[in-house]
Design an enzyme around this catalytic site. Structure first.
Site, mmCIF file in Angstrom:
data_model
loop_
_atom_site.group_PDB
_atom_site.id
_atom_site.type_symbol
_atom_site.label_atom_id
_atom_site.label_comp_id
_atom_site.label_asym_id
_atom_site.label_seq_id
_atom_site.Cartn_x
_atom_site.Cartn_y
_atom_site.Cartn_z
ATOM 1 N N ARG A 1 -10.643 73.264 29.400
ATOM 2 C CA ARG A 1 -11.715 72.152 29.548
ATOM 3 C C ARG A 1 -12.511 72.340 30.782
ATOM 4 N NH1 ARG A 1 -9.530 66.527 27.362
ATOM 5 N NH2 ARG A 1 -11.177 65.812 28.648
ATOM 6 N N ARG B 1 -13.858 52.436 26.243
ATOM 7 C CA ARG B 1 -14.087 52.652 27.792
ATOM 8 C C ARG B 1 -15.275 51.962 28.268
ATOM 9 N NH1 ARG B 1 -12.498 58.641 26.835
ATOM 10 N NH2 ARG B 1 -12.284 59.668 28.845
ATOM 11 N N ARG C 1 -3.331 70.974 33.719
ATOM 12 C CA ARG C 1 -3.771 71.323 32.425
ATOM 13 C C ARG C 1 -4.751 71.996 32.374
ATOM 14 N NH1 ARG C 1 -6.075 65.686 29.535
ATOM 15 N NH2 ARG C 1 -7.826 66.087 30.591
ATOM 16 N N ARG D 1 -15.123 61.923 36.331
ATOM 17 C CA ARG D 1 -14.344 61.152 35.250
ATOM 18 C C ARG D 1 -13.421 60.192 35.753
ATOM 19 N NH1 ARG D 1 -11.363 66.017 33.161
ATOM 20 N NH2 ARG D 1 -10.598 64.341 31.230
ATOM 21 N N LYS E 1 -2.313 60.050 27.594
ATOM 22 C CA LYS E 1 -2.694 59.410 26.505
ATOM 23 C C LYS E 1 -2.519 60.249 25.037
ATOM 24 C CE LYS E 1 -6.934 58.194 27.783
ATOM 25 N NZ LYS E 1 -6.868 58.797 29.260
HETATM 26 P P1 AMP Z 1 -11.314 62.446 26.993
HETATM 27 O O1 AMP Z 1 -10.883 63.527 26.010
HETATM 28 O O2 AMP Z 1 -10.744 60.948 26.350
HETATM 29 O O3 AMP Z 1 -10.915 62.496 28.409
HETATM 30 O O4 AMP Z 1 -12.987 62.432 27.099
HETATM 31 C C1 AMP Z 1 -13.724 63.446 27.131
HETATM 32 C C2 AMP Z 1 -14.991 63.155 27.466
HETATM 33 O O5 AMP Z 1 -15.614 62.601 26.086
HETATM 34 C C3 AMP Z 1 -15.475 61.933 28.457
HETATM 35 O O6 AMP Z 1 -15.322 62.417 29.694
HETATM 36 C C4 AMP Z 1 -16.884 61.460 28.043
HETATM 37 O O7 AMP Z 1 -17.671 62.311 28.572
HETATM 38 C C5 AMP Z 1 -16.661 61.360 26.585
HETATM 39 N N1 AMP Z 1 -15.935 60.187 25.644
HETATM 40 C C6 AMP Z 1 -14.678 60.159 25.281
HETATM 41 N N2 AMP Z 1 -14.451 59.008 24.933
HETATM 42 C C7 AMP Z 1 -15.743 58.190 25.355
HETATM 43 C C8 AMP Z 1 -15.814 56.843 25.180
HETATM 44 N N3 AMP Z 1 -15.220 55.974 24.644
HETATM 45 N N4 AMP Z 1 -17.112 56.387 25.754
HETATM 46 C C9 AMP Z 1 -17.933 57.264 26.353
HETATM 47 N N5 AMP Z 1 -17.838 58.588 26.521
HETATM 48 C C10 AMP Z 1 -16.458 59.002 25.986
#
Ligand code: AMP
Length: 190
Positions: free
Chosen positions: A134, A89, A128, A145, A14
């Protein structure tokens, strides 16, 4: 105005594809994950609230996430469209995004579903992890996740499928050829 959701499990590509879409179509990028990480690194009140949740690989509560996202949209009044990356999400987030956009005379025009297998995701995130630093790319957090994705986030798809907005893209292959398929879908929807 053209609003796009880029949808897929962690490691689907993404972020990579969003960067290319932004460059070509000049959309404003909103990544809720990036925003949370920024709050954490700046140690804001919001960052303190969500730090442990991200570290555990769990979803941040809807109300917090939705408020942050809406504020970010309002902060970009000149945008000609948005790419929502990592949001919505949950179905509750998708419903509130629809309502919010409707209030502004806008809508989601296209949902790009990046389709990848679980084995591929695990491989990519292991790669990654070597450069991202991270903590939530660790194996046990990744399992959480992926679990959040398959229990909560996956239900967002039928929500948009009922609206006829989802285009499924095979997310395995060369970055450029995947981007080519994405551009075709955007050009068709525009
Ligand atoms: P990402 O970088 O999109 O993988 O997001 C990293 C983390 O941020 C996720 O594992 C969640 O803990 C939090 N997060 C990001 N976007 C959302 C969302 N739309 N709803 C809830 N938690 C989110």
């Amino acid at each position: 105005m053209f609003n796009l959701v880029i949808f897929g499990p962690p490691g689907a590509g993404k972020g990579t594809q969003s960067a290319k879409i932004i460059d070509k179509y000049k959309l404003a990028h909103i990544s809720t994950g990036d925003m949370f990480r920024m709050h954490i690194s700046q140690n804001t009140a919001l960052g303190q609230k969500v730090k442990q949740i991200l570290a555990d690989g769990l979803l941040v509560p809807d109300s917090i996430t939705i408020d942050m996202l809406e504020e970010e949209v309002q902060n970009n009044p000149d945008a000609t469209g948005f790419i929502f990356d990592g949001f919505p999400r949950t179905v509750a987030q998708a419903e509130s995004l629809d309502k919010f956009l409707e209030g502004k005379g806008q809508k989601i025009d296209l949902v790009l579903q990046l389709d990848v297998t679980e084995a591929e995701i695990k491989n990519r995130i292991a790669e990654r992890k070597k450069v991202s630093g991270r903590a939530d790319d660790d194996e046990d957090k990744l399992i959480k996740r992926i679990d959040e994705y398959f229990t909560k986030t996956i239900h967002v798809l039928p929500f948009y499928q009922e609206q006829g907005k989802v285009v499924k893209i095979n997310g395995i292959g060369e970055v450029e050829s995947i981007f080519g398929m994405i551009c075709a879908a955007i050009d068709e929807a525009k």
